[in-house]
Design an enzyme around this catalytic site. Structure first.
Site, PDB file in Angstrom:
ATOM      1  N   GLU A  95       0.840  -1.197   0.000  1.00  0.00           N
ATOM      2  CA  GLU A  95       0.000   0.000   0.000  1.00  0.00           C
ATOM      3  C   GLU A  95       0.876   1.248   0.000  1.00  0.00           C
ATOM      4  O   GLU A  95       1.961   1.251   0.578  1.00  0.00           O
ATOM      5  CB  GLU A  95      -0.833   0.068   1.284  1.00  0.00           C
ATOM      6  CG  GLU A  95      -1.818  -1.041   1.436  1.00  0.00           C
ATOM      7  CD  GLU A  95      -2.480  -1.021   2.815  1.00  0.00           C
ATOM      8  OE1 GLU A  95      -3.275  -1.904   3.074  1.00  0.00           O
ATOM      9  OE2 GLU A  95      -2.173  -0.109   3.624  1.00  0.00           O
ATOM     10  N   CYS A 108       3.079   8.359   1.614  1.00  0.00           N
ATOM     11  CA  CYS A 108       3.507   7.412   2.641  1.00  0.00           C
ATOM     12  C   CYS A 108       3.779   6.078   1.943  1.00  0.00           C
ATOM     13  O   CYS A 108       2.896   5.547   1.270  1.00  0.00           O
ATOM     14  CB  CYS A 108       2.391   7.266   3.689  1.00  0.00           C
ATOM     15  SG  CYS A 108       2.743   6.006   4.915  1.00  0.00           S
ATOM     16  N   CYS A 115       5.144  -7.578   7.625  1.00  0.00           N
ATOM     17  CA  CYS A 115       6.096  -6.991   8.571  1.00  0.00           C
ATOM     18  C   CYS A 115       6.460  -8.022   9.636  1.00  0.00           C
ATOM     19  O   CYS A 115       5.572  -8.661  10.213  1.00  0.00           O
ATOM     20  CB  CYS A 115       5.492  -5.752   9.231  1.00  0.00           C
ATOM     21  SG  CYS A 115       6.655  -4.965  10.375  1.00  0.00           S
ATOM     22  N   CYS A 119       3.411  -5.832  15.546  1.00  0.00           N
ATOM     23  CA  CYS A 119       2.772  -5.077  16.631  1.00  0.00           C
ATOM     24  C   CYS A 119       1.311  -5.518  16.733  1.00  0.00           C
ATOM     25  O   CYS A 119       0.654  -5.749  15.711  1.00  0.00           O
ATOM     26  CB  CYS A 119       2.843  -3.580  16.347  1.00  0.00           C
ATOM     27  SG  CYS A 119       4.526  -2.969  16.179  1.00  0.00           S
ATOM     28  N   CYS A 122      -1.621  -3.893  14.609  1.00  0.00           N
ATOM     29  CA  CYS A 122      -1.329  -3.500  13.234  1.00  0.00           C
ATOM     30  C   CYS A 122      -1.672  -4.605  12.246  1.00  0.00           C
ATOM     31  O   CYS A 122      -1.196  -5.740  12.365  1.00  0.00           O
ATOM     32  CB  CYS A 122       0.150  -3.149  13.113  1.00  0.00           C
ATOM     33  SG  CYS A 122       0.623  -2.755  11.433  1.00  0.00           S
ATOM     34  N   GLU A 163       8.726  -2.654   8.567  1.00  0.00           N
ATOM     35  CA  GLU A 163       9.619  -1.908   9.476  1.00  0.00           C
ATOM     36  C   GLU A 163      10.800  -1.436   8.623  1.00  0.00           C
ATOM     37  O   GLU A 163      11.675  -2.237   8.246  1.00  0.00           O
ATOM     38  CB  GLU A 163      10.066  -2.817  10.628  1.00  0.00           C
ATOM     39  CG  GLU A 163      11.239  -2.322  11.440  1.00  0.00           C
ATOM     40  CD  GLU A 163      11.137  -0.884  11.951  1.00  0.00           C
ATOM     41  OE1 GLU A 163      10.285  -0.617  12.800  1.00  0.00           O
ATOM     42  OE2 GLU A 163      11.934  -0.038  11.494  1.00  0.00           O
ATOM     43  N   CYS A 335      -2.010   1.698   8.442  1.00  0.00           N
ATOM     44  CA  CYS A 335      -1.069   0.770   7.860  1.00  0.00           C
ATOM     45  C   CYS A 335      -1.628  -0.648   7.666  1.00  0.00           C
ATOM     46  O   CYS A 335      -2.035  -1.292   8.622  1.00  0.00           O
ATOM     47  CB  CYS A 335       0.122   0.760   8.804  1.00  0.00           C
ATOM     48  SG  CYS A 335       1.346  -0.433   8.476  1.00  0.00           S
TER      49      CYS A 335
HETATM   50  S1  SF4 Z   1       3.220  -0.854  13.292  1.00  0.00           S
HETATM   51 FE1  SF4 Z   1       4.928  -0.793  11.830  1.00  0.00          FE
HETATM   52  S2  SF4 Z   1       6.502  -2.069  12.802  1.00  0.00           S
HETATM   53 FE2  SF4 Z   1       4.571  -2.571  13.844  1.00  0.00          FE
HETATM   54  S3  SF4 Z   1       3.770  -4.365  12.706  1.00  0.00           S
HETATM   55 FE3  SF4 Z   1       2.870  -2.495  11.784  1.00  0.00          FE
HETATM   56  S4  SF4 Z   1       4.231  -2.028  10.067  1.00  0.00           S
HETATM   57 FE4  SF4 Z   1       5.354  -3.411  11.439  1.00  0.00          FE
END
Ligand code: SF4
Length: 351
Positions: A95, A108, A115, A119, A122, A163, A335
């Site tokens: 994206e 962005c 990832c 987290c 996310c 990340e 995200c």
């Molecule tokens: S917040 Fe950022 S670092 Fe954490 S899982 Fe989502 S994309 Fe990855």
């Protein structure tokens, strides 16, 4: 039989491209011509490179990808935000988000498919890491946004899927090409790289000493609080994260920003406030408070008056702080949400 995707021509080093051109019997100056088409002219198709011989254009198309992203889906918000679900040559999806504000157009961009940090809130991390994006795939997201806009974006935030500091080997050359005068020409001071706190990555970025801004997604001002959000594999002790940020600010000369997603009952206590203020003063960092805007996780943002009071107290404590609404909330611009919806096997349920 599976067909291997062709490499992006932007991922072919200058020596390898020079050797390839020699093999085709082409003079060395063709490399400069090709670069001019690829970067300042945002060319996406070798057939458009009209000052190259037709045979060379055909040979380039057989050997390389000129452009690696294509829109699978575009979602427009009411707040001048456009989110793109982009397909890559191997079928994976990422994206990017274009955010228009008067005099300031920001894209962005993503750095990985999925990832590895994962987290808890996310959508991007749900299925873990699929693969790193190549430098060419990172650059092409910016070119895609420029083409959608009709002119060059003036601000880049590396805060999309992935990340960034776990893919520095590709991110650094990509940002160098994005910022180069003979590349896309975006001002280096208008680039912000975000991290969840990958200490070796922050230190490496400090060493390369580019004037890019660093944004630390703090999540919580304590190790205990961060441990509830970031799984252990990629979580570093806060003391080390802050020391690395100190070094970054010192070597790059840039201010570090603290991104603080506010979640009711998780990180909005008076204690959290005092610790956050202490960290911000120590790093001389600006704080962006971001009220959590997604649903379906059993967590939510504090009430608006709670966010306002938190902000007031931070500012009263001598901290430069603002509340930032996540642009495009109604289109799932957070995200990984669009990708999660399109690829449930990779991204899981929508966050
Ligand atoms: S917040 Fe950022 S670092 Fe954490 S899982 Fe989502 S994309 Fe990855």
């Amino acid at each position: 039989m599976t067909v291997e995707p062709k490499p992006s021509i932007k991922d072919v080093g200058s020596e390898r491209l020079a050797a390839w051109l020699r093999e085709q019997g082409q003079p060395a100056f063709r490399a400069k011509q090709i670069r001019e088409w690829l970067y300042p002219k945002w060319c996406t198709d070798f057939t458009e490179m009209t000052n190259l011989p037709a045979t060379l254009r055909a040979e380039l198309a057989v050997a390389f990808e000129a452009f690696t992203v294509s829109a699978d889906e575009t979602v427009r918000g009411t707040d001048e935000t456009e989110k793109f679900l982009l397909a890559l040559p191997d079928g994976n999806r990422i994206e990017s988000v274009l955010i228009r504000a008067p005099g300031r157009e920001t894209v962005c961009i993503s750095t990985q498919v999925g990832c590895p940090v994962r987290c808890v809130f996310c959508a991007s991390g749900r299925g873990g890491l699929v693969r790193d994006l190549t430098a060419g795939e990172i650059v092409d997201q910016v070119i895609f946004a420029c083409r959608a806009l009709g002119h060059r974006v003036n601000n880049i935030v590396v805060m999309g899927i992935g990340e960034p500091l776990l893919n520095l080997g590709n991110l650094i050359p990509a940002l160098d090409a994005i910022c180069a005068a003979d590349g896309l020409g975006v001002g280096a001071r208008h680039v912000t790289v975000s991290t969840s706190g990958i200490v070796p990555g922050i230190r490496r970025l400090a060493e390369v000493a580019r004037p890019w801004n660093l944004a630390l997604s703090l999540h919580s001002p304590t190790d205990a609080g961060r441990s509830k959000v970031i799984p252990p594999r990629h979580r570093y002790p806060l003391v080390d994260v802050l020391a690395a940020c100190d070094e970054y600010a010192r070597l790059s000369g840039r201010m570090v920003t603290l991104e603080y997603t506010m979640i009711a009952g998780r990180n909005d206590s008076r204690d959290d406030l005092a610790r956050l203020a202490q960290i911000a003063r120590r790093l001389r960092a600006k704080v962006n408070l971001i009220p959590y805007n997604r649903t379906g996780e059993g967590i939510c943002a504090p009430p608006a008056e709670g966010v306002a009071a938190f902000l007031d107290e931070l500012c009263a404590g001598g901290v430069q702080a603002t509340v930032r609404r996540e642009k495009g909330a109604e289109i799932g611009a957070a995200c990984g949400q669009l990708r999660a919806r399109a690829c449930p096997a990779d991204g899981g349920a929508v966050g």
